[in-house]
Design a protein around this motif. Sequence first.
Motif, PDB file in Angstrom:
ATOM      1  N   ARG A   1       0.835  -1.211   0.000  1.00 35.51           N
ATOM      2  CA  ARG A   1       0.000   0.000   0.000  1.00 35.51           C
ATOM      3  C   ARG A   1       0.861   1.249   0.000  1.00 35.51           C
ATOM      4  O   ARG A   1       0.632   2.181  -0.786  1.00 35.51           O
ATOM      5  N   HIS A   2       1.848   1.286   0.891  1.00 36.56           N
ATOM      6  CA  HIS A   2       2.717   2.459   1.001  1.00 36.56           C
ATOM      7  C   HIS A   2       3.490   2.695  -0.290  1.00 36.56           C
ATOM      8  O   HIS A   2       3.563   3.831  -0.784  1.00 36.56           O
ATOM      9  N   ARG A   3       4.072   1.654  -0.846  1.00 35.82           N
ATOM     10  CA  ARG A   3       4.853   1.805  -2.083  1.00 35.82           C
ATOM     11  C   ARG A   3       3.970   2.254  -3.242  1.00 35.82           C
ATOM     12  O   ARG A   3       4.368   3.072  -4.062  1.00 35.82           O
ATOM     13  N   THR A   4       2.762   1.723  -3.308  1.00 37.10           N
ATOM     14  CA  THR A   4       1.831   2.128  -4.361  1.00 37.10           C
ATOM     15  C   THR A   4       1.498   3.610  -4.245  1.00 37.10           C
ATOM     16  O   THR A   4       1.590   4.360  -5.231  1.00 37.10           O
ATOM     17  N   ALA A   5       1.102   4.056  -3.060  1.00 42.29           N
ATOM     18  CA  ALA A   5       0.748   5.469  -2.860  1.00 42.29           C
ATOM     19  C   ALA A   5       1.930   6.367  -3.177  1.00 42.29           C
ATOM     20  O   ALA A   5       1.773   7.402  -3.842  1.00 42.29           O
ATOM     21  N   SER A   6       3.119   5.992  -2.727  1.00 40.89           N
ATOM     22  CA  SER A   6       4.320   6.795  -3.004  1.00 40.89           C
ATOM     23  C   SER A   6       4.599   6.868  -4.489  1.00 40.89           C
ATOM     24  O   SER A   6       4.905   7.935  -5.024  1.00 40.89           O
ATOM     25  N   TRP A   7       4.518   5.738  -5.166  1.00 41.31           N
ATOM     26  CA  TRP A   7       4.814   5.707  -6.601  1.00 41.31           C
ATOM     27  C   TRP A   7       3.820   6.570  -7.375  1.00 41.31           C
ATOM     28  O   TRP A   7       4.201   7.387  -8.212  1.00 41.31           O
ATOM     29  N   VAL A   8       2.537   6.374  -7.099  1.00 43.01           N
ATOM     30  CA  VAL A   8       1.498   7.109  -7.821  1.00 43.01           C
ATOM     31  C   VAL A   8       1.621   8.609  -7.532  1.00 43.01           C
ATOM     32  O   VAL A   8       1.535   9.431  -8.443  1.00 43.01           O
ATOM     33  N   LEU A  16       0.452  11.933  -9.553  1.00 47.98           N
ATOM     34  CA  LEU A  16      -1.003  11.812  -9.593  1.00 47.98           C
ATOM     35  C   LEU A  16      -1.565  11.728  -8.175  1.00 47.98           C
ATOM     36  O   LEU A  16      -2.143  10.730  -7.768  1.00 47.98           O
ATOM     37  N   PRO A  17      -1.394  12.813  -7.393  1.00 44.75           N
ATOM     38  CA  PRO A  17      -1.826  12.744  -5.990  1.00 44.75           C
ATOM     39  C   PRO A  17      -3.311  12.458  -5.823  1.00 44.75           C
ATOM     40  O   PRO A  17      -3.717  11.836  -4.847  1.00 44.75           O
ATOM     41  N   GLU A  18      -4.128  12.866  -6.790  1.00 44.60           N
ATOM     42  CA  GLU A  18      -5.571  12.639  -6.670  1.00 44.60           C
ATOM     43  C   GLU A  18      -5.934  11.166  -6.791  1.00 44.60           C
ATOM     44  O   GLU A  18      -7.013  10.764  -6.362  1.00 44.60           O
ATOM     45  N   ALA A  19      -5.071  10.348  -7.356  1.00 45.19           N
ATOM     46  CA  ALA A  19      -5.352   8.913  -7.509  1.00 45.19           C
ATOM     47  C   ALA A  19      -4.654   8.062  -6.451  1.00 45.19           C
ATOM     48  O   ALA A  19      -4.900   6.870  -6.357  1.00 45.19           O
TER      49      ALA A  19
END
Length: 130
Positions: free
Chosen positions: A5-12, A18-21
């Motif tokens: 979850r953390h890596r996904t949010a950081s990458w996106v 794409l902070p909104e996604a």
Amino acid sequence: MAHARHRTASWVREQWRLPEAAFQAESVVGELCANALRHGGGLASLDLILCEETAYCPPSLRILVGDYLPYAHPRLADDPNADLGEHGRGLLMVTALTAGWGWHRIGADLKQVWCKIILPLDALPWLTRS
């Protein structure tokens, strides 16, 4: 799961800007990875694919989570209100946060559950188009 979850949010948020996604992606990855661990024989893979706009689809983020039980088909809970516990609502949340989800087999021993998050039409101005 928390690491995914953390890596996904950081990458996106940081790499794809794409902070909104990021919240949607983080939430969906958490649910799909939890399902892979709990019901799919373990997490086999996690792929994030950024898709630019086409004539048939707006820009989107595709999330694919693989597990080791290709014959265990993911399905929505029959009655999500029957038990007010913590389980049975993950795919309902995925349904609410995405434009769609599904699954397919990969070979004899893997399954992949996918979903698609639609992005704003102007979300990828930095993407080099050929």
